[in-house]
Design an enzyme around this catalytic site. Sequence first.
Site, PDB file in Angstrom:
ATOM      1  N   ARG A  90       0.833  -1.202   0.000  1.00 13.29           N
ATOM      2  CA  ARG A  90       0.000   0.000   0.000  1.00 13.29           C
ATOM      3  C   ARG A  90       0.867   1.250   0.000  1.00 13.29           C
ATOM      4  O   ARG A  90       0.492   2.286  -0.547  1.00 13.29           O
ATOM      5  CB  ARG A  90      -0.927  -0.034   1.217  1.00 13.29           C
ATOM      6  CG  ARG A  90      -1.935  -1.188   1.199  1.00 13.29           C
ATOM      7  CD  ARG A  90      -2.805  -1.190   2.454  1.00 13.29           C
ATOM      8  NE  ARG A  90      -3.766  -2.290   2.459  1.00 13.29           N
ATOM      9  CZ  ARG A  90      -3.548  -3.467   3.032  1.00 13.29           C
ATOM     10  NH1 ARG A  90      -2.401  -3.717   3.623  1.00 13.29           N
ATOM     11  NH2 ARG A  90      -4.486  -4.409   3.013  1.00 13.29           N
ATOM     12  N   ASP A 150      -9.321  -4.723   8.607  1.00 15.02           N
ATOM     13  CA  ASP A 150      -8.364  -5.707   9.111  1.00 15.02           C
ATOM     14  C   ASP A 150      -8.887  -6.373  10.383  1.00 15.02           C
ATOM     15  O   ASP A 150      -8.733  -7.587  10.584  1.00 15.02           O
ATOM     16  CB  ASP A 150      -7.025  -5.036   9.412  1.00 15.02           C
ATOM     17  CG  ASP A 150      -6.530  -4.184   8.271  1.00 15.02           C
ATOM     18  OD1 ASP A 150      -5.627  -4.619   7.547  1.00 15.02           O
ATOM     19  OD2 ASP A 150      -7.077  -3.079   8.095  1.00 15.02           O
ATOM     20  N   ARG A 153     -11.419  -8.886   9.421  1.00 13.42           N
ATOM     21  CA  ARG A 153     -10.749 -10.098   8.923  1.00 13.42           C
ATOM     22  C   ARG A 153     -10.245 -10.955  10.078  1.00 13.42           C
ATOM     23  O   ARG A 153     -10.370 -12.185  10.060  1.00 13.42           O
ATOM     24  CB  ARG A 153      -9.567  -9.702   8.032  1.00 13.42           C
ATOM     25  CG  ARG A 153      -9.960  -9.150   6.670  1.00 13.42           C
ATOM     26  CD  ARG A 153      -8.746  -8.604   5.934  1.00 13.42           C
ATOM     27  NE  ARG A 153      -9.092  -8.193   4.582  1.00 13.42           N
ATOM     28  CZ  ARG A 153      -8.485  -7.215   3.905  1.00 13.42           C
ATOM     29  NH1 ARG A 153      -7.493  -6.549   4.474  1.00 13.42           N
ATOM     30  NH2 ARG A 153      -8.860  -6.910   2.681  1.00 13.42           N
ATOM     31  N   HIS A 177      -2.478   0.346   8.322  1.00  8.52           N
ATOM     32  CA  HIS A 177      -3.268  -0.559   7.481  1.00  8.52           C
ATOM     33  C   HIS A 177      -2.300  -1.092   6.441  1.00  8.52           C
ATOM     34  O   HIS A 177      -2.204  -0.593   5.321  1.00  8.52           O
ATOM     35  CB  HIS A 177      -4.415   0.211   6.820  1.00  8.52           C
ATOM     36  CG  HIS A 177      -5.213  -0.600   5.840  1.00  8.52           C
ATOM     37  ND1 HIS A 177      -5.786  -1.793   6.158  1.00  8.52           N
ATOM     38  CD2 HIS A 177      -5.514  -0.368   4.537  1.00  8.52           C
ATOM     39  CE1 HIS A 177      -6.421  -2.281   5.093  1.00  8.52           C
ATOM     40  NE2 HIS A 177      -6.262  -1.418   4.092  1.00  8.52           N
TER      41      HIS A 177
END
Length: 315
Positions: A90, A150, A153, A177
Amino acid sequence: MSAKGNKISIIGAGFVGSTTAFALMTSGLTCEIVIVDINKDKAEGEAMDLSDGISFVRPIEVTAGEYADTKDSDIVIITAGVGQKPGQTRLDCISKNLAVFKTIVPKIVKFSPNSILLVVSNPVDILTYITYKISGFPSNRVIGSGTVLDTSRFKYLLSKHFEIDARNVHTYIMGEHGDSEIATWSLTSIAGMNVDEYCNICTRKCSGEMKFDIYEEVKNSASIIIKKKGATYYAIALAIKRIVEAILSNENSILTVSSLLKGEYGIKDIYMGVPSIVGRNGVKKILGVKLSEDENMKLFESSKVLKSVIEESKI
């Protein structure tokens, strides 16, 4: 709070932006959605497609427009930018997206000076910090989607392991993140018991290897999905909807949104995903939850990763 009068604008009509529009349209949280994209045909096509289903949901107006059409939005969701490609982190997306944000944020601020800015584009922590700096808004009204997805998840994978409802798993993913995020095993609880205590009454293994494997799957999930289908968008759209719900309903819910740290956890002047109370004015309070010594150290290391990127980018 009813949906009456609530206006949400979405900047970016790509996979995430359009899926977010769909999630919000079906949620009943807002009466107006405006989609803005540099590709006007794409934005108009998405608005038309969504509008064709309006008879199936609560009354709502979905339109494509220019920045002027976002005027007086309650929330502006920023999903625009260069997406993560296979093999990229990212943080690799930063330079191109910095240029994009320098263009779009002033336009958003011009037409919605009292809005809450919700940044979703990656790298979300860095771009939320950039948005905060460019906008001049107070930090509580500039938030990022952070590690809300997250955390979901993490809860999902634990629920699979223990064969229980994911809503009964209480825990957080904190920090960036991205690759330096941390799993807060010391705070993970099920039915009022910490995860190790719960292991003692179930038949599932709870070794260090299990914890490592679950953490790695959480951390690498997006990369795997991107490799398989090109992009992630369903789950993040639901995460965005959840954040919007907490704001518009003034829930004071605790979510791991990307918030500006001002000394919490010994970290200053950086946006990271940390447990924060989210209500009608954005982030009401950052919670300094008690982490283990190892988790505190890893969280500080995560902040150093983000700070180094900001320094290199000369933001």
